[in-house]
Design a protein around this motif. Structure first.
Motif, mmCIF file in Angstrom:
data_model
loop_
_atom_site.group_PDB
_atom_site.id
_atom_site.type_symbol
_atom_site.label_atom_id
_atom_site.label_comp_id
_atom_site.label_asym_id
_atom_site.label_seq_id
_atom_site.Cartn_x
_atom_site.Cartn_y
_atom_site.Cartn_z
ATOM 1 N N ASN A 257 72.514 -53.303 -63.098
ATOM 2 C CA ASN A 257 73.621 -53.553 -64.025
ATOM 3 C C ASN A 257 73.328 -54.804 -64.853
ATOM 4 O OD1 ASN A 257 75.008 -51.265 -63.267
ATOM 5 N ND2 ASN A 257 76.288 -52.331 -61.786
ATOM 6 N N ARG A 258 74.153 -55.845 -64.718
ATOM 7 C CA ARG A 258 73.933 -57.065 -65.503
ATOM 8 C C ARG A 258 73.210 -58.145 -64.714
ATOM 9 N NH1 ARG A 258 79.794 -58.524 -67.395
ATOM 10 N NH2 ARG A 258 79.933 -58.460 -65.144
ATOM 11 N N ILE A 259 72.824 -57.854 -63.500
ATOM 12 C CA ILE A 259 72.177 -58.836 -62.628
ATOM 13 C C ILE A 259 70.659 -58.722 -62.763
ATOM 14 C CG2 ILE A 259 71.880 -59.620 -60.253
ATOM 15 C CD1 ILE A 259 74.593 -58.222 -59.667
ATOM 16 N N ILE A 260 70.016 -59.857 -63.006
ATOM 17 C CA ILE A 260 68.558 -59.917 -63.112
ATOM 18 C C ILE A 260 68.058 -60.987 -62.150
ATOM 19 C CG2 ILE A 260 66.596 -60.376 -64.621
ATOM 20 C CD1 ILE A 260 68.378 -59.608 -66.987
ATOM 21 N N VAL A 261 67.106 -60.608 -61.292
ATOM 22 C CA VAL A 261 66.507 -61.581 -60.372
ATOM 23 C C VAL A 261 64.987 -61.505 -60.479
ATOM 24 C CG1 VAL A 261 68.423 -61.549 -58.731
ATOM 25 C CG2 VAL A 261 66.528 -59.999 -58.398
ATOM 26 N N ASP A 262 64.344 -62.543 -60.041
ATOM 27 C CA ASP A 262 62.880 -62.601 -60.004
ATOM 28 C C ASP A 262 62.391 -61.717 -58.859
ATOM 29 O OD1 ASP A 262 60.216 -63.246 -60.090
ATOM 30 O OD2 ASP A 262 60.495 -65.384 -59.726
ATOM 31 N N ALA A 263 61.446 -60.849 -59.118
ATOM 32 C CA ALA A 263 60.928 -59.937 -58.097
ATOM 33 C C ALA A 263 60.178 -60.671 -56.995
ATOM 34 C CB ALA A 263 60.010 -58.897 -58.741
ATOM 35 N N LYS A 264 59.855 -61.923 -57.207
ATOM 36 C CA LYS A 264 59.131 -62.689 -56.202
ATOM 37 C C LYS A 264 60.084 -63.439 -55.260
ATOM 38 C CE LYS A 264 55.322 -62.979 -59.387
ATOM 39 N NZ LYS A 264 54.445 -63.790 -60.210
ATOM 40 N N SER A 265 61.404 -63.178 -55.410
ATOM 41 C CA SER A 265 62.427 -63.790 -54.571
ATOM 42 C C SER A 265 62.898 -62.785 -53.527
ATOM 43 C CB SER A 265 63.616 -64.235 -55.438
ATOM 44 O OG SER A 265 64.741 -64.507 -54.632
ATOM 45 N N PHE A 266 62.557 -63.039 -52.269
ATOM 46 C CA PHE A 266 62.924 -62.109 -51.201
ATOM 47 C C PHE A 266 64.441 -61.933 -51.110
ATOM 48 C CE2 PHE A 266 64.055 -61.142 -46.793
ATOM 49 C CZ PHE A 266 63.366 -59.960 -46.621
ATOM 50 N N LEU A 267 65.182 -63.039 -51.094
ATOM 51 C CA LEU A 267 66.637 -62.938 -50.966
ATOM 52 C C LEU A 267 67.279 -62.279 -52.182
ATOM 53 C CD1 LEU A 267 67.583 -66.334 -49.294
ATOM 54 C CD2 LEU A 267 67.508 -64.076 -48.263
ATOM 55 N N GLY A 268 66.758 -62.551 -53.367
ATOM 56 C CA GLY A 268 67.289 -61.930 -54.574
ATOM 57 C C GLY A 268 67.115 -60.422 -54.562
ATOM 58 N N VAL A 269 65.926 -59.960 -54.202
ATOM 59 C CA VAL A 269 65.651 -58.523 -54.162
ATOM 60 C C VAL A 269 66.407 -57.872 -53.008
ATOM 61 C CG1 VAL A 269 63.846 -56.779 -53.893
ATOM 62 C CG2 VAL A 269 63.400 -58.808 -55.263
ATOM 63 N N LEU A 270 66.489 -58.547 -51.878
ATOM 64 C CA LEU A 270 67.209 -58.005 -50.729
ATOM 65 C C LEU A 270 68.683 -57.770 -51.069
ATOM 66 C CD1 LEU A 270 66.985 -57.201 -47.743
ATOM 67 C CD2 LEU A 270 67.596 -59.554 -47.163
ATOM 68 N N GLY A 271 69.271 -58.659 -51.855
ATOM 69 C CA GLY A 271 70.671 -58.515 -52.248
ATOM 70 C C GLY A 271 70.918 -57.298 -53.126
ATOM 71 N N LEU A 272 69.907 -56.847 -53.843
ATOM 72 C CA LEU A 272 70.061 -55.695 -54.741
ATOM 73 C C LEU A 272 69.505 -54.407 -54.146
ATOM 74 C CD1 LEU A 272 68.933 -57.273 -58.136
ATOM 75 C CD2 LEU A 272 71.245 -57.024 -57.256
ATOM 76 N N SER A 273 68.871 -54.481 -52.994
ATOM 77 C CA SER A 273 68.082 -53.355 -52.497
ATOM 78 C C SER A 273 68.898 -52.136 -52.073
ATOM 79 C CB SER A 273 67.199 -53.806 -51.338
ATOM 80 O OG SER A 273 67.999 -54.178 -50.229
ATOM 81 N N ALA A 274 70.193 -52.248 -51.896
ATOM 82 C CA ALA A 274 71.000 -51.086 -51.496
ATOM 83 C C ALA A 274 71.187 -50.108 -52.656
ATOM 84 C CB ALA A 274 72.354 -51.551 -50.982
ATOM 85 N N ASN A 275 70.875 -50.522 -53.858
ATOM 86 C CA ASN A 275 71.080 -49.717 -55.060
ATOM 87 C C ASN A 275 69.743 -49.352 -55.692
ATOM 88 O OD1 ASN A 275 73.987 -50.375 -55.019
ATOM 89 N ND2 ASN A 275 73.242 -52.423 -55.472
ATOM 90 N N PRO A 276 69.735 -48.317 -56.540
ATOM 91 C CA PRO A 276 68.532 -48.090 -57.349
ATOM 92 C C PRO A 276 68.374 -49.267 -58.317
ATOM 93 C CG PRO A 276 69.997 -46.189 -57.440
ATOM 94 C CD PRO A 276 70.727 -47.299 -56.743
#
Length: 74
Positions: free
Chosen positions: A33-52
């Motif tokens: 959606n409107r959230i963009i995180v750095d792919a090299k951030s484990f916690l950032g990607v983990l927070g979005l991982s439940a969605n496509p």
């Protein structure tokens, strides 16, 4: 710039994705959606991982592309 839609199921998949992203010398963004995180951030990607999520890579790396194919949503 290459965009790929993926789904990461669980922390092990997120760890594999982040480890592959860390080996790349270029920027990789993960978007939901409107959230963009750095792919090299484990916690950032983990927070979005439940969605496509959409992966936007600003360079080329064969190993990273192969890993993306593994989690790509067809």
């Amino acid at each position: 710039m290459k965009n790929t839609l993926i789904r990461l199921n669980g922390p092990d998949a997120v760890r594999e994705f982040v480890n592959a992203a860390e080996k790349c010398s270029f920027d990789i963004d993960v978007k939901y959606n409107r959230i963009i995180v750095d792919a090299k951030s484990f916690l950032g990607v983990l927070g979005l991982s439940a969605n496509p999520i959409s992966v936007c890579s600003h360079g080329e790396d064969t190993a990273f592309d192969k890993m993306l194919e593994k989690y790509a949503i067809c």
